[in-house]
Write an enzyme that holds these catalytic residues in place. Structure first.
Site, mmCIF file in Angstrom:
data_model
loop_
_atom_site.group_PDB
_atom_site.id
_atom_site.type_symbol
_atom_site.label_atom_id
_atom_site.label_comp_id
_atom_site.label_asym_id
_atom_site.label_seq_id
_atom_site.Cartn_x
_atom_site.Cartn_y
_atom_site.Cartn_z
ATOM 1 N N TYR A 222 38.070 -12.543 -18.253
ATOM 2 C CA TYR A 222 40.107 -12.585 -18.199
ATOM 3 C C TYR A 222 40.304 -13.267 -19.631
ATOM 4 O O TYR A 222 39.644 -13.955 -19.894
ATOM 5 C CB TYR A 222 40.141 -14.653 -17.543
ATOM 6 C CG TYR A 222 40.024 -14.290 -16.031
ATOM 7 C CD1 TYR A 222 39.930 -12.975 -15.222
ATOM 8 C CD2 TYR A 222 40.345 -15.345 -14.775
ATOM 9 C CE1 TYR A 222 40.246 -13.500 -13.514
ATOM 10 C CE2 TYR A 222 40.213 -15.636 -13.369
ATOM 11 C CZ TYR A 222 40.104 -14.599 -12.836
ATOM 12 O OH TYR A 222 40.409 -14.331 -11.853
ATOM 13 N N PRO B 237 48.549 -16.642 -2.633
ATOM 14 C CA PRO B 237 49.173 -16.675 -1.219
ATOM 15 C C PRO B 237 50.296 -16.194 -1.255
ATOM 16 O O PRO B 237 51.195 -16.698 0.434
ATOM 17 C CB PRO B 237 49.120 -18.692 -1.565
ATOM 18 C CG PRO B 237 49.093 -18.678 -3.142
ATOM 19 C CD PRO B 237 48.112 -17.217 -3.564
ATOM 20 N N GLY C 17 50.949 -13.065 -1.643
ATOM 21 C CA GLY C 17 51.223 -11.101 -2.201
ATOM 22 C C GLY C 17 51.133 -10.193 -1.047
ATOM 23 O O GLY C 17 50.910 -10.649 0.311
ATOM 24 N N PRO D 48 60.215 -8.405 3.453
ATOM 25 C CA PRO D 48 61.176 -8.608 3.643
ATOM 26 C C PRO D 48 61.449 -9.526 4.651
ATOM 27 O O PRO D 48 61.983 -10.856 4.553
ATOM 28 C CB PRO D 48 62.327 -7.685 3.198
ATOM 29 C CG PRO D 48 61.719 -6.701 1.910
ATOM 30 C CD PRO D 48 60.385 -6.538 3.167
#
Length: 288
Positions: free
Chosen positions: A63, A214, A216, A220
């Site tokens: 990261y 959580p 992802g 719709p």
């Protein structure tokens, strides 16, 4: 400051951690590449997380690269005795920010030493092997060579515990035949539940499951259903999604990330959210 005691604890090997932790991924720059826009804000989030009771920190030296681990060290070193820092190896960053596999024994050894140096540790609590056959989803393939390399580093005393990430159930079984595995880190949420059977199997064996993303990949209709339940519970969608995961199985450990102290406190409040059974039933129907 928000207490997270209500979320309970679970073991990562010999380490007992609270089930709602913190992930450092969002502390780096855009695309998890380069330094943060506001370094002091990043340091403040890390300090607030630990002050709020978080004792499970998920990070990686890829990261940034190196950025988030250096921030963790600056913000929190010397570390409290109950803080468990989990890191990942198996990937590296290209000069353009691309995500590349870094799988050889030499690369894995170098990555472990990079993590030790940047975190200023003599031994890493947990190292997850991130499988990169496909960076976006678990893909079958043998991982014996990589696990053997980490097992050797564990034998040398540089790693306490080993986990795996972005893996199939077959790869989890293969990994467990080579070394004790204390956690599995995969994408899993209300809408994406391919690992349901794996989670239940791991729970029976006392192995932690650490979902990422959580929220992802919701379509719709799923988003609308989640919003409806959130409105009924007077909570946000992210709080409901996190609380559902905590209730889904006792071996689930959460590592939501943020670069904002206020958002951190908002996430931690999910540990206090009670979801009644009728709401759970509605949420369970959202699976894709």
């Amino acid at each position: 400051m928000t207490s997270i005691d209500k979320s309970g604890t679970f073991n990562l090997g010999t380490r007992s951690v609270k089930r709602l932790g913190y992930g450092t991924m969002q502390l780096a720059g855009p695309g998890v590449f380069g330094p943060p826009k506001d370094k002091q804000a990043a340091l403040a989030v890390l300090r607030e997380a630990v002050a709020s009771g978080v004792n499970h920190l998920d990070t990686s030296d890829f990261y940034g690269p190196h950025i988030t681990n250096q921030l963790v060290r600056e913000a929190l070193h010397p570390y409290s005795s109950d803080l468990t820092i989990v890191t990942k190896v198996g990937a590296k960053r290209g000069s353009d920010g691309s995500w590349l596999a870094a799988y050889s024994a030499q690369e894995l050894t170098s990555a472990v030493h990079d993590n030790l140096r940047n975190l200023q540790l003599d031994v890493l609590d947990v190292v997850n092997l991130r499988i990169m056959f496909n960076a976006h989803q678990p893909t079958e393939g043998l991982i014996e060579e990589q696990l053997n390399a980490l097992a050797e580093l564990q034998h040398q005393g540089l790693i306490r515990h080993i986990g795996v990430s972005n893996v199939t159930a077959n790869q989890v079984a293969e990994a467990r035949s080579i070394a004790p595995i204390v956690c599995v880190q995969n994408m899993y949420n209300l809408a994406h539940r391919k690992d349901d059977a794996l989670i239940d199997e791991l729970a029976e064996q006392g192995i932690a499951y650490v979902p990422f993303f959580p929220l992802g990949g919701f379509n719709p209709l799923q988003s609308a259903g989640l919003q409806q339940v959130a409105d009924e519970l007077n909570a946000s969608t992210i709080q409901v999604a996190l609380a559902w995961l905590l209730r889904r199985s006792p071996n689930i450990l959460l590592i939501p990330g943020t670069s904002s102290v206020s958002h951190l406190q908002h996430n931690l409040a999910a540990a206090q959210l009670d979801i009644p059974q009728d709401a759970m039933d509605k949420l369970n129907q959202l699976a894709g």
